[in-house]
Enzyme design. Structure first.
Site, PDB file in Angstrom:
ATOM      1  N   ASP A 294      -5.146   4.470  -2.430  1.00 29.82           N
ATOM      2  CA  ASP A 294      -5.629   5.289  -1.317  1.00 29.82           C
ATOM      3  C   ASP A 294      -6.367   6.522  -1.832  1.00 29.82           C
ATOM      4  OD1 ASP A 294      -6.017   5.969   1.300  1.00 29.82           O
ATOM      5  OD2 ASP A 294      -3.986   6.735   1.629  1.00 29.82           O
TER       6      ASP A 294
ATOM      7  N   ASN B  98      -8.349  -3.029   8.058  1.00 25.40           N
ATOM      8  CA  ASN B  98      -9.589  -2.436   7.546  1.00 25.40           C
ATOM      9  C   ASN B  98     -10.842  -2.969   8.223  1.00 25.40           C
ATOM     10  OD1 ASN B  98      -8.382  -2.112   4.111  1.00 25.40           O
ATOM     11  ND2 ASN B  98      -8.344  -0.648   5.796  1.00 25.40           N
TER      12      ASN B  98
END
Length: 259
Positions: A33, A81
């Protein structure tokens, strides 16, 4: 189980921590991340962060292999996503093509085998071909497994496993009484990893403290380390420090500490 690990920009200058070779986690899972924030801090487009992240993937893969890790699972693209802007998704889908073209020779050199979990069939054809080609090219390697979670969601994985087992019951191939936690685990996408299917250590970078639908069943007894380092800045030294944190835990798996 949970820990917040603070790391600063001077990680490279720190003295290398001493790890216990006998306590290297067999399976490390990483939620990579912070790519977008890394780019924004440098006034660059988000895709620049994703591109920089590939260099980190290469470094961490080799470093983990050198340390003796058996499986390295990387959360590459989640089922959620797809909600991102199309331009960013298209770029992310193109990354495996160029990534594997340049990295497969190094994987072969380091005896690393590529694996993947997730709904591969929903990927663009060129992306799917690149992943399958890398899996085939490294199939004979016997060292660490580099396991990419692509178009992966933990809840979806559990649902699919339940459906498969239910169908086996309907087909009289399995009795309901035979469905144990071990049988269920084998039906999951990570079942092919055998004894290393469950991560010993889960790392999330960038300071966020969420699982984000990653390996929900498998992390039941994993140790969690949350690092403030943005993924493009993550390096082998940071990995060693996170493993050191893991090695200083007492894993009881629901039992009591031995005196």
């Amino acid at each position: 189980m949970f820990s917040k690990f603070i790391n600063n920009k001077d990680a490279d200058s720190k003295k290398s921590v001493e790890l216990n070779p006998a306590r290297i986690p067999n399976h490390i899972a990483i939620i990579m991340d912070g790519n977008g924030r890394w780019a924004q801090k440098r006034h660059l487009p988000r895709i620049a962060g994703h591109k920089a992240a590939l260099t980190t993937v290469k470094k961490i893969t080799v470093a983990a292999s050198d340390l003796g890790v058996k499986v390295l699972s990387l959360y590459t693209f989640s089922t959620e996503n797809w909600k991102r802007p199309k331009k960013e998704i298209d770029f992310l889908m193109s990354l495996p093509i160029s990534f594997f073209d340049t990295f497969v020779p190094d994987l072969i050199k380091n005896n690393i085998r590529v694996s993947a979990i997730g709904d591969m069939e929903a990927l663009p054809e060129d992306t799917k071909k690149a992943v399958k080609r890398a899996i085939k090219q490294t199939a004979e390697n016997s060292g660490m497994i580099l396991n990419f979670a692509i178009n992966y969601g933990g809840r979806a994985e559990i649902v699919v496993a339940a459906q498969r087992l239910a169908q086996s019951v309907v087909n009289n191939e399995l009795d309901i009484s035979q469905i144990t936690d071990k049988v269920f685990a084998k039906a999951l996408m990570t079942g092919k990893l055998g004894e290393y299917s469950d991560p010993d250590l889960l790392i999330r970078t960038s300071g966020e403290e969420r699982i984000s639908n990653f390996l929900l069943w498998q992390v039941a007894y994993s140790e969690f380390v949350f690092s403030d380092v943005l993924w493009p800045d993550y390096n082998p030294q940071t990995l060693r420090e996170n493993i050191y944190e893991y090695q200083n835990r007492n894993r009881r798996f629901g039992g009591l500490k031995k005196e």
